[in-house]
Design an enzyme around this catalytic site. Structure first.
Site, PDB file in Angstrom:
ATOM      1  CG  HIS A 191      -2.073  -0.886   1.076  1.00 13.78           C
ATOM      2  ND1 HIS A 191      -3.071  -1.011   1.997  1.00 13.78           N
ATOM      3  CD2 HIS A 191      -2.406  -1.703   0.071  1.00 13.78           C
ATOM      4  CE1 HIS A 191      -3.948  -1.889   1.572  1.00 13.78           C
ATOM      5  NE2 HIS A 191      -3.558  -2.323   0.409  1.00 13.78           N
ATOM      6  CD  GLU A 433       0.028 -13.416 -17.879  1.00  7.57           C
ATOM      7  OE1 GLU A 433       0.828 -12.678 -17.290  1.00  7.57           O
ATOM      8  OE2 GLU A 433      -1.190 -13.408 -17.675  1.00  7.57           O
ATOM      9  CG  ASP A 457       3.629 -13.396 -14.955  1.00  7.90           C
ATOM     10  OD1 ASP A 457       4.492 -13.148 -14.093  1.00  7.90           O
ATOM     11  OD2 ASP A 457       2.412 -13.324 -14.748  1.00  7.90           O
ATOM     12  CB  CYS A 504       1.054  -4.745 -21.230  1.00  6.81           C
ATOM     13  SG  CYS A 504       0.586  -6.386 -20.690  1.00  6.81           S
TER      14      CYS A 504
END
Lengths: 579, 89
Positions: A191, A433, A457, A504
């Site tokens: 976070h 991926e 990945d 991406c």
């Protein structure tokens, strides 16, 4: 001078005094008192409980106003926890029978409860120990009469040094006085990292023991881009970093001029640049940076940030917000891409001995159709408002793609029956991926509306390397010839079938790979918003024949080191001043 | 008076923060001592922490007990709350 290496959580350089947050347990000065002192200890306890309750009520109201009811719920729970009669009863007993001080009795009872929590085999509950610690520190601070060390009350700009930030602290960050964060723990998806990135605050996490190496007020240099913190730097270092800070700003101003210009090569080949985002708010920064749309919206962030799975309406609101912000430009929403462990923190307990190869992402969704349908329904409802596209992650077999598409069709039927609007011809594409999807890309191209290559990945799965594991991370290289050959295969399959192919992964945002990727045939790249101006600069400086020559040479290497050296040479030639 | 009822968790999120707060609020309105049992654990109906540790998820069957003058009324209100899915989906 000490140099500490951590993980880069948010880029940029900060120079300033350290503010060490006392996140260690408070030292309790006295453990027992004379029996006659018990009433005084009870009074101290009650005053502290009441003061803490009031603080929490204020915090709850303020949080509800700034971040919404769901975040405020955390503090409502802390409030209820303190108000629980059983808690006070247990502490009072310790004070009256054992003659403990209020502080020691309270801390004793809280430790007992934390132990109980840790003993439960449930990921969600384990996380909640942090809430108990948060409550414990708050009440102890009140018992011991310590000053409130809120990050909200800083009077001069500082670099926050802490073990970790609790929910209370994370929401009370005062941007005007926080130059940077240096934390013992955390990861790129924590976070704190998210908040830091959103607000442009440099941050380094996973520094292990920075809190014990730094004293308050000591000068720090924090290099968020490289994950480095220099404690008590010498003059030369300060000077060097001040320069790099200035350079960073100059660079930003220089790159700003590319924002309004089209992304075309010198010989007029268009390469569309899209942004990767996690939160709807990031769309604005992406467009500001020159993005022509969102190529990857990581919807799972909704699940990570919540204490429970978000409802359909909550998901819909977030998607709709993002769709409205892109103002008609394409936005690719990737369906939940989480390991079972991450989802279960919100949904329920489960165990996967090998999460990367386990029940994750699309696999998890196909086994939990209620959750998946609710998610798709939220996406489809938002699709009525713009150019929404759906993308499935982690596809390995054709059956999975078909099943996922069938589920979308089901949900569309339901929406139709309920008379709810959605985009009927929503394009449904997939991430490539896994090596399996790459090798079968020719077949997938017949059934997917578009491909987006997830090189992070794909590289890990192809090379069988976990890049978070420092002992093998050196083997991780998206430019490994094996990965490049898979890329070529995917791009060729897409081209043959007329299926648009985007990329991406992090590779897309690196100037090192840009020309090679264009030369291999990619005309769409999706990257972090801050990388867009630089990539556009590279594209505008080159021509297609140049790129094709680089790709041809690159694909000829059978060793990733030589290939990397070649790419570095090419990039340096292109702009000798910058590397 | 001692009463006992069963109730099934209906809402998707299970017995997490918000439902627990609602349950505690209602249990606190009555004189009777309320306990909530799930599997081999049991919790004081006024203790958010103990309730959280029940790990009750959607479909979990809870056994509610109450002892006191208004035990029956307390359990009626609480089973209704649980069965209504705490007013959530």
């Amino acid at each position: 001078m000490i140099i500490k290496k951590g993980i880069s959580a948010s880029p940029g350089v900060a120079i300033g005094p350290a503010f060490v947050l006392d996140t260690e347990d408070y030292r309790i000065p006295r453990r027992t008192v004379e029996p006659s002192q018990a009433p005084e200890q009870l009074r101290i306890l009650d005053a502290a409980l009441e003061a803490s309750r009031q603080e929490l009520a204020e915090l709850r109201v303020a949080t509800a106003r700034r971040l919404g009811e769901q975040a405020a719920m955390i503090f409502a729970f802390h409030e209820a926890f303190i108000a629980e009669p059983g808690l006070r009863r247990a502490i009072v007993q310790l004070i009256e029978r054992q003659h403990y001080t209020a502080a020691f009795a309270f801390s004793n009872e809280m430790n007992r409860r934390q132990r109980e929590f840790r003993a439960v085999a449930d990921a969600y509950l384990k996380e909640r120990v942090k809430d108990l610690q948060d409550v414990e520190r708050r009440v102890l601070r009140n018992i011991l009469g310590r000053a409130r060390e809120d990050i909200t009350r800083l009077t001069q700009p500082v670099i926050i040094v802490a073990h970790d930030l609790t929910p209370s602290q994370a929401v009370s960050i005062d941007r005007a006085h926080v130059l940077g964060f240096a934390l013992n723990v955390g990861g790129q998806t924590s976070h704190v990292a998210l908040i830091a990135k959103l607000r442009g605050i440099p941050a380094v996490v996973a520094l292990n023991d920075i809190t014990s190496d730094v004293t308050g007020g000591e000068l720090l240099v924090l290099d968020g881009s490289h994950g480095i913190v220099v404690c008590d730097p010498d003059d030369a270092n300060v000077e060097r970093y001040r320069e790099s800070q200035a350079e960073h700003r100059r660079q930003e101003i220089h790159l700003k001029q590319f924002r309004g210009l089209p992304s075309v090569t010198r010989d007029d080949v268009r390469v569309t640049l899209h942004a990767n985002i996690e939160l709807p708010e990031e769309v604005d920064a992406a467009i500001e940076a020159g993005a022509e749309g969102v190529g990857l919206y990581r919807s799972e962030f909704l699940f990570l940030a919540a204490t429970r799975p978000p409802t359909e309406d909550e998901q819909y609101e977030a998607f709709l917000d993002a769709v409205k912000r892109v103002k008609g430009a394409p936005i690719v929403i990737r369906t939940i891409d989480l390991g079972a462990d991450k989802i279960s923190a919100a949904v329920g307990p489960s165990r996967d001995p090998n999460p990367d190869l386990g029940l994750r992402s699309l696999r998890y969704c196909l086994q939990h159709l209620d959750l998946f349908k609710q998610h798709l329904r939220a996406i489809l409802r938002a699709s009525a408002a713009g150019d929404v596209r759906i993308m499935f992650p982690m596809v390995t077999t054709l059956m999975e793609l078909r099943q996922a598409k069938a589920t979308v069709a089901d949900v569309m039927e339901d929406l139709e029956e309920d008379g709810i609007a959605f985009r009927h011809d929503v394009p449904i594409g997939m991430m490539i991926e896994t090596p399996a999807a790459a090798l079968l890309s020719e077949s997938f191209a017949r059934e997917a509306a578009f491909f987006s290559i997830g090189t992070n990945d794909l590289t890990e799965y192809t090379l069988a390397v976990d890049r978070a594991n420092e002992r093998v991370a050196h083997l991780y290289a998206p430019h490994n010839p094996a990965v490049l050959r898979l890329l070529r295969m995917i791009i060729d399959s897409g081209a043959a079938a007329g299926v648009p192919v985007s990329l991406c992964g992090e590779m897309a945002g690196s100037p090192l790979y840009c020309k090679m990727l264009v030369g291999m045939g990619l005309r769409q790249l999706s990257m972090a918003p801050q990388d867009i101006p630089e990539i556009k600069r590279v594209i505008r400086s080159t021509t297609l024949p140049d790129c094709q020559e680089i790709a041809r040479r690159a694909l000829g290497f059978d060793n990733d080191r030589e290939l990397l050296n070649y790419l570095r040479d090419v990039t340096r030639e292109d702009d000798p001043e910058r590397l | 008076m001692f009463c006992e009822r069963e109730a099934v968790i209906r809402n998707a999120e299970g017995l997490h923060f918000r439902p627990i707060m609602q349950l505690v609020a209602i249990a606190s309105q009555y004189q009777s001592a309320v306990r909530v049992h799930h599997n081999d654990r049991s919790a004081d109906g006024r203790s958010p922490m103990e309730l959280l540790m029940l790990i009750a998820t959607q479909g979990s069957k809870l056994r509610l007990t109450a002892e006191g003058e208004d035990a029956d009324a307390a359990l009626t209100a609480l089973t209704e709350l649980v069965e209504s899915g705490f007013g959530e989906a």
